[in-house]
Scaffold this motif. Sequence first.
Motif, PDB file in Angstrom:
ATOM      1  N   LEU B  37       0.832  -1.211   0.000  1.00 18.28           N
ATOM      2  CA  LEU B  37       0.000   0.000   0.000  1.00 18.28           C
ATOM      3  C   LEU B  37       0.859   1.250   0.000  1.00 18.28           C
ATOM      4  N   LEU B 116      -1.739   1.978   7.028  1.00 18.87           N
ATOM      5  CA  LEU B 116      -2.471   2.097   5.763  1.00 18.87           C
ATOM      6  C   LEU B 116      -3.473   0.974   5.462  1.00 18.87           C
ATOM      7  N   PRO B 117      -3.204  -0.293   5.830  1.00 15.87           N
ATOM      8  CA  PRO B 117      -4.191  -1.323   5.465  1.00 15.87           C
ATOM      9  C   PRO B 117      -5.558  -1.118   6.108  1.00 15.87           C
ATOM     10  N   TYR B 118      -5.624  -0.303   7.161  1.00 14.66           N
ATOM     11  CA  TYR B 118      -6.860  -0.151   7.930  1.00 14.66           C
ATOM     12  C   TYR B 118      -7.578   1.160   7.614  1.00 14.66           C
ATOM     13  N   GLN B 119      -7.169   1.825   6.548  1.00  8.10           N
ATOM     14  CA  GLN B 119      -7.700   3.144   6.226  1.00  8.10           C
ATOM     15  C   GLN B 119      -9.098   3.104   5.611  1.00  8.10           C
TER      16      GLN B 119
END
Lengths: 211, 211
Positions: B37, B116-119
């Motif tokens: 990401l 970023l993966p949880y945005q």
Amino acid sequence: MSAGTRETAGPPLVAAPHQDGVDAAVAAARRVVEALLAAGDDTSLDMGAVAAQLHAVADTLEEHAPERTRRLARMWEGEGVNRHDPVTGPENALAPPLTLHGVDDGSITGTVTLGLPYQGPPGHVHGGISALLLDHTLGVANHWGGPSGMTAELTLRYRRPTPLFEPLTITGRQVSVDGRRIRTVGAISAGGKECVTAEGLFITKELPRPQ
Amino acid sequence: MSAGTRETAGPPLVAAPHQDGVDAAVAAARRVVEALLAAGDDTSLDMGAVAAQLHAVADTLEEHAPERTRRLARMWEGEGVNRHDPVTGPENALAPPLTLHGVDDGSITGTVTLGLPYQGPPGHVHGGISALLLDHTLGVANHWGGPSGMTAELTLRYRRPTPLFEPLTITGRQVSVDGRRIRTVGAISAGGKECVTAEGLFITKELPRPQ
């Protein structure tokens, strides 16, 4: 959608994965995530070597990654908006990914089969994963059906366990707009039966995009 | 927990990641997911080569993985129970992972920083990810505070955007048990302010473990 009518699903409402570039690398990363769970510690594999290979890939990617502020700005430009979320994003290995289509009646629908990374109770989907998929689906339903907003309240009802390894149908539909208050519903079904239903209250508001 | 008292957090209520074996490989996979990401398509990297390296790792893992039925049975034996969920599981690269501790007053607490993966919205945590973390935390709070059950209903209230890249405090507490009906609450806070609160209704019931 009533049982007697068959609505036509339109084009995808979310970013379609490319077959190359970062999307292809992310698809491969999804395989790694699932295969790590499938292998577990019950294996003759040298997991130290696996870790070293993955760290080497991460090192290379990190060396080439732009500075965070610049990357965030780029993410939120143009079509980038739909490419990195943890539900539908082709660039996000957390995303199954779910593809959602608009339906002529104003609702949206998608089908997805979930594997080991999404497990909660034995052999079934984690309740929080169902919440994640439905929250996102309700947001996309707002984009398709009318005004959009941010989630203010979300209620999930778990009616029966949601199976892993079987196709799930996920639907969403905006039901009312009253000033800035938007109400939207959705469901996850398996084998024609509702497993989880959701009701959301959204407020028309957007966070600013990074510059 | 009132502002005037400092409760002592006890030992972790979830599986502690090992520094080697599959946990170490999963930790490396988390780096890959985030770095993909961070790099995105804005790079001079040969993403085809990255994809090939990741597919090679997945191939090796899949070749060594036991048959699914056997793997599921093994997952649900003994301490395996807490090792693979998508919130706290050391074997699941989707999990941040969140570590939760029991507190003397019967509540539980944990701290996590999400990238970023949880945005969801720009620079902020996806509302569905907050739902995922809270659903799981409420379940663990039941294990710590009294009888456990399966989620029947979960209501989330989004009070302010939840930031990425900052420490979040996640808390849970069982508040009542009435026959088979368990009520449990929780919250995600940043900088001392509540961002998301959750109320859950759980019913004492467990799905059978695979044999």
